[in-house]
Design a protein around this motif. Structure first.
Motif, PDB file in Angstrom:
ATOM      1  N   GLN A  36       0.833  -1.207   0.000  1.00  8.22           N
ATOM      2  CA  GLN A  36       0.000   0.000   0.000  1.00  8.22           C
ATOM      3  C   GLN A  36       0.867   1.256   0.000  1.00  8.22           C
ATOM      4  O   GLN A  36       2.060   1.214   0.304  1.00  8.22           O
ATOM      5  N   ASP A 136      -7.209   0.436  -2.037  1.00  5.91           N
ATOM      6  CA  ASP A 136      -8.610   0.460  -1.604  1.00  5.91           C
ATOM      7  C   ASP A 136      -9.402   1.614  -2.217  1.00  5.91           C
ATOM      8  O   ASP A 136     -10.584   1.465  -2.548  1.00  5.91           O
ATOM      9  N   ASP A 137      -8.767   2.772  -2.363  1.00  2.00           N
ATOM     10  CA  ASP A 137      -9.468   3.969  -2.842  1.00  2.00           C
ATOM     11  C   ASP A 137      -9.190   4.285  -4.305  1.00  2.00           C
ATOM     12  O   ASP A 137      -9.529   5.367  -4.793  1.00  2.00           O
ATOM     13  N   ASP A 139      -6.857   2.509  -8.063  1.00  2.78           N
ATOM     14  CA  ASP A 139      -5.588   1.917  -8.515  1.00  2.78           C
ATOM     15  C   ASP A 139      -4.916   2.760  -9.590  1.00  2.78           C
ATOM     16  O   ASP A 139      -3.959   2.332 -10.224  1.00  2.78           O
ATOM     17  N   GLN A 168     -16.324   5.935   1.157  1.00  2.00           N
ATOM     18  CA  GLN A 168     -17.181   5.825  -0.030  1.00  2.00           C
ATOM     19  C   GLN A 168     -18.366   6.792   0.006  1.00  2.00           C
ATOM     20  O   GLN A 168     -18.724   7.377  -0.998  1.00  2.00           O
TER      21      GLN A 168
END
Length: 435
Positions: A36, A136-137, A139, A168
């Motif tokens: 990450q 997660d938020d 790519d 989200q």
């Protein structure tokens, strides 16, 4: 030539193009290693005001200083860029996310607060940070930047000088916010705001002393939008400046028709105090409408005094010298009310409804109201209780000696064309409740 193409000329930091190229490599490595990293978008708080008040040279000095401070707080493997205006981005390459980004964001905010050069008024720069985490938020760097910017905007809405991670639900909230902002701009152009008036009456006789002007907005697309939904957006975007002018003009235009002993109260936003020209606006509107300055009450909250006390007090003194009266709204909910009363001679204190709501049963709130009323009398200030909804509250306030009251028990806010009838009705013998 290559350096110029890839760096910002003011701060010498990488620009958006170089940031995107670096991010592409970091994304490839993170995908390969299944790790990450975090992207931060940083925006300085109230930067437009700095440029407006002190000029772009001071603004540029602050930007360069902030860029220098931020760079000094990062590791060699991180990258910082200036995206434009007062917005920066950081690619925080630590694999320990989101914990590392949290620690970095807190440190950056604290360091900038403490180490930026003081502005001419003695205040320092603050900033808001939004954080997104790969994968997660998003790519791709565009998605990560967009989500970090959304989180940054939410941090600003939440009071600024803070950081938030992207969630989200924020996107739907931001879409609604952008829609409201766009429609607000249309409403400004089309004179789409109306003003209602809520009476403030003598607690003993119930005769109206003044009416508070309250802005209302019904949009063709959005329908009725409550003030607590659109006012914060208007303040954050600066649209409140134009709304404030329209409300002041409409309020004074109505008030000039009323009996000469009745005043109109208009709320001022902290943003209006941050812009040069507030005093000129008030004087111009009074001249255009013909309302004497003595019939205008300008209501401010403690947050206005907190924001920049020295400059604010100077503006308040000039407003008062023009003949207008100054009221402190929501008194008692701030931190240092008493010191402000020493600093500036307010004409009126409005006790916040939170102290009135359970006045009959809460001895602590009753004691606070008694103390404020006594203090107001000793300082020759009128004291108004807000949020009066029951006869029992009115009876208690009268027994305490509170001079004026406002609330649904008296009347709900009404359109301007109903004010005259309310004033006529009030001339009848009032219904006096026993203490």
């Amino acid at each position: 030539a290559q350096f110029v193409a890839l760096h910002d000329s003011l701060t010498q930091l990488p620009n958006r193009k170089m940031f995107a190229a670096f991010a592409g490599k970091v994304i490839d490595e993170a995908k390969h290693n299944n790790t990450q990293f975090a992207v931060m978008v940083i925006d300085l708080d109230n930067f437009k005001t700095i440029n407006d008040l002190y000029g772009h040279e001071v603004g540029d000095q602050q930007l360069a200083r902030v860029g220098e401070i931020l760079s000094g707080q990062l590791r060699e493997t991180d990258i910082i860029a200036r995206l434009g205006s007062d917005e920066f981005a950081i690619l925080e390459t630590s694999i320990h996310q989101p914990s590392n980004a949290q620690e970095v964001a807190q440190r950056l905010i604290s360091t900038v607060n403490n180490r930026t050069n003081a502005l001419p008024d003695g205040s320092t720069i603050s900033m808001s940070i939004g954080v997104s985490v790969f994968p997660d938020d998003g790519d791709k760097i565009d998605a990560l930047l967009q989500h970090a910017e959304t989180a940054m905007s939410k941090a600003k809405q939440g009071g600024k000088n803070n950081h938030l991670f992207f969630e989200q639900g924020m996107e739907a909230s931001m879409r609604e916010r952008r829609s409201i902002e766009a429609r607000l701009r249309v409403a400004i152009e089309n004179d789409g705001f109306t003003v209602n008036f809520q009476p403030i009456v003598d607690s003993a006789t119930q005769s109206p002393q003044s009416f508070e002007a309250l802005v209302r907005w019904e949009d063709d697309e959005l329908g009725f939008v409550p003030p607590d939904k659109f006012i914060p957006i208007a303040e954050e975007t600066g649209i409140i400046i134009d709304i404030g002018k329209q409300v002041l003009h409409k309020a004074c235009s109505e008030a000039v028709k009323w009996p000469q002993h009745i005043r109109v109260a208009v709320n001022l936003s902290v943003v209006q105090f941050e812009q040069p020209g507030l005093l000129d606006t008030v004087k111009t509107v009074l001249k255009q409408t013909g309302l004497p300055a003595s019939r205008l009450d300008l209501e401010i909250t403690e947050s206005i005094v907190l924001s920049n006390s020295e400059r604010t007090l100077e503006i308040l003194e000039k407003l008062k010298a023009s003949g207008a009266r100054i009221s402190m709204d929501d008194f008692g909910t701030g931190y240092s009310s008493l010191s402000y009363l020493q600093s500036f001679p307010f004409d009126k204190l409005k006790i916040d409804r939170v102290f009135v709501s359970d006045l009959e049963t809460d001895d602590n709130n009753a004691a606070i109201v008694k103390a404020v009323v006594a203090m107001g009398k000793s300082l020759e200030m009128c004291v108004v209780a807000e949020g009066v909804e029951r006869n029992s509250q009115l009876a208690r306030l009268r027994s305490i000696g509170c001079s004026e009251v406002q609330g649904y028990l008296i009347a709900k806010p009404m359109p301007g064309d109903m004010v005259e009838q309310f004033i006529k009705e009030s001339r009848k013998p009032p219904h006096i409740v026993s203490a």
